[in-house]
Design a protein around this motif. Structure first.
Motif, short mmCIF file in Angstrom:
data_model
loop_
_atom_site.label_atom_id
_atom_site.label_comp_id
_atom_site.label_asym_id
_atom_site.label_seq_id
_atom_site.Cartn_x
_atom_site.Cartn_y
_atom_site.Cartn_z
N GLU A 152 6.45 69.07 -40.02
CA GLU A 152 6.35 70.46 -39.58
C GLU A 152 6.55 70.59 -38.08
O GLU A 152 7.15 71.56 -37.59
N MET A 153 6.05 69.62 -37.33
CA MET A 153 6.24 69.66 -35.88
C MET A 153 7.72 69.53 -35.52
O MET A 153 8.18 70.14 -34.54
N SER A 154 8.46 68.77 -36.29
CA SER A 154 9.90 68.64 -36.05
C SER A 154 10.60 69.97 -36.27
O SER A 154 11.51 70.34 -35.51
N HIS A 155 10.19 70.70 -37.32
CA HIS A 155 10.72 72.05 -37.51
C HIS A 155 10.43 72.91 -36.28
O HIS A 155 11.30 73.65 -35.80
N ALA A 156 9.19 72.83 -35.80
CA ALA A 156 8.78 73.67 -34.67
C ALA A 156 9.56 73.33 -33.40
O ALA A 156 10.02 74.23 -32.68
N PHE A 157 9.73 72.05 -33.11
CA PHE A 157 10.48 71.65 -31.92
C PHE A 157 11.93 72.11 -32.01
O PHE A 157 12.51 72.57 -31.02
N THR A 205 5.86 75.81 -41.55
CA THR A 205 6.05 76.23 -40.17
C THR A 205 6.63 77.63 -40.19
O THR A 205 7.72 77.85 -40.73
N ARG A 206 5.89 78.56 -39.65
CA ARG A 206 6.32 79.96 -39.66
C ARG A 206 6.92 80.28 -38.29
O ARG A 206 6.27 80.12 -37.26
N MET A 207 8.18 80.72 -38.33
CA MET A 207 8.89 81.05 -37.09
C MET A 207 9.83 82.21 -37.34
O MET A 207 10.16 82.54 -38.49
#
Length: 300
Positions: free
Chosen positions: A73-78, A100-102
């Motif tokens: 999920e952190m990779s999605h966020a980055f 991951t909500r963006m």
């Protein structure tokens, strides 16, 4: 006038490509310490593969599964940040899932970033797992990763528990056997991250155990290939990253145990390590620490 015979052996010996191949073979040939690390990594792979699928035993690696989901999920966020997306939250749930909500960003980049990022993180940790000082640096990077994750997941109680627990384990292992236990822990997390990508891609995409996945969403916006094709592509890249992590570790960290111990005593040393209280039989201390940690998780 006759020409002297040409010595092809001498020519091949000085051929740059031949020298490169010979040097590469020499550098990737493991020494004794690296062979031990490869054996431990192999044991990790077998143990994770068994624990991943055996009921009741899978609880042993449950916290590390959640950690690898956090990497995903952190990779999605980055990737979202790099493509100017607004990250609203990161969530982990007890069923080993995450979201991951963006808003905004470029889906072509953010969707595959989960598996690509997890594989890359795993490969980096595997490479660092060949050296004690590199494992210390990796732990500091993980600490920064934890801080970013907590900022985006500050309302998710499970993420707080996971990160606090993992931070405590990392600090504890830093103090065991002069950092040797930390090296094996970093190696385990790296192998776990790469294994997570393999099994998750197979479960979510190839075996189709879930209705929606990153691959299916990516296939919808791409339109050229079905989700199974993207799953196979991501599966191949996971194997490639795993192999590259091992190769980088073999090439970059040729120090033996004694050299690593000496280097570790000068780089972010453990207080009181010079007294030798924690220096006896470091490999046994490290393995006992890992076994004790897994037993505590199982009993809890």
């Amino acid at each position: 006038m006759p020409y002297p015979p040409y010595d092809f052996t001498t020519h091949n010996a000085t051929n740059p490509s031949s020298l490169f191949v010979r040097d590469f073979k020499t550098r990737v040939t493991p020494n004794e310490t690296q062979r031990d690390t490869l054996i431990v990594a192999g044991v990790y792979i077998i143990a994770i593969a068994i624990l991943w699928h055996v009921p009741f035993l899978k609880v042993i690696i449950y916290p590390f599964k959640l950690l690898t989901v956090g990497f995903h999920e952190m990779s999605h966020a980055f990737a979202g940040v790099l493509t100017c997306a607004t990250i609203h939250s990161i969530e982990l749930d007890p069923d080993e899932g995450g979201a991951t909500r963006m808003s905004g960003g470029i889906p072509w980049v953010t969707l595959p970033a989960g598996y690509l990022g997890s594989s890359f993180i795993g490969a980096c940790l595997i490479a660092c797992g060949f050296n004690t000082n590199a494992s210390k640096v990796a732990s500091i990077v993980l600490a920064a990763f934890f801080l970013f994750t907590l900022w985006w997941a500050r309302r998710n109680w499970l993420t707080w528990l996971l990160i606090l627990g993992m931070s405590g384990i990392i600090v504890l292992f830093w103090f065991v056997a002069g950092g040797v236990a930390l090296r094996y822990l970093v190696l385990f997390i790296g192998v776990m991250s790469c294994m997570y990508v393999l099994w998750d891609v197979i479960d979510d995409t190839i075996a189709r155990k879930v209705n929606t996945s990153d691959a299916s969403a990516f296939a919808d916006i791409c339109g050229c290939c079905p989700s199974r094709v993207w799953g196979v592509i991501w599966l191949i890249q996971a194997f490639v990253f795993f192999g590259l992590g091992v190769i980088v570790g073999l090439v970059s960290f040729k120090q033996n145990k004694e050299q690593q111990q000496a280097d570790s005593s000068r780089f972010l040393p453990v207080p009181g390590a010079s007294s030798g209280a924690l220096g006896l039989a470091p490999e046994w201390s490290a393995l006992f620490s890992i076994a004790g940690m897994l037993s505590a998780v199982l009993l809890s």
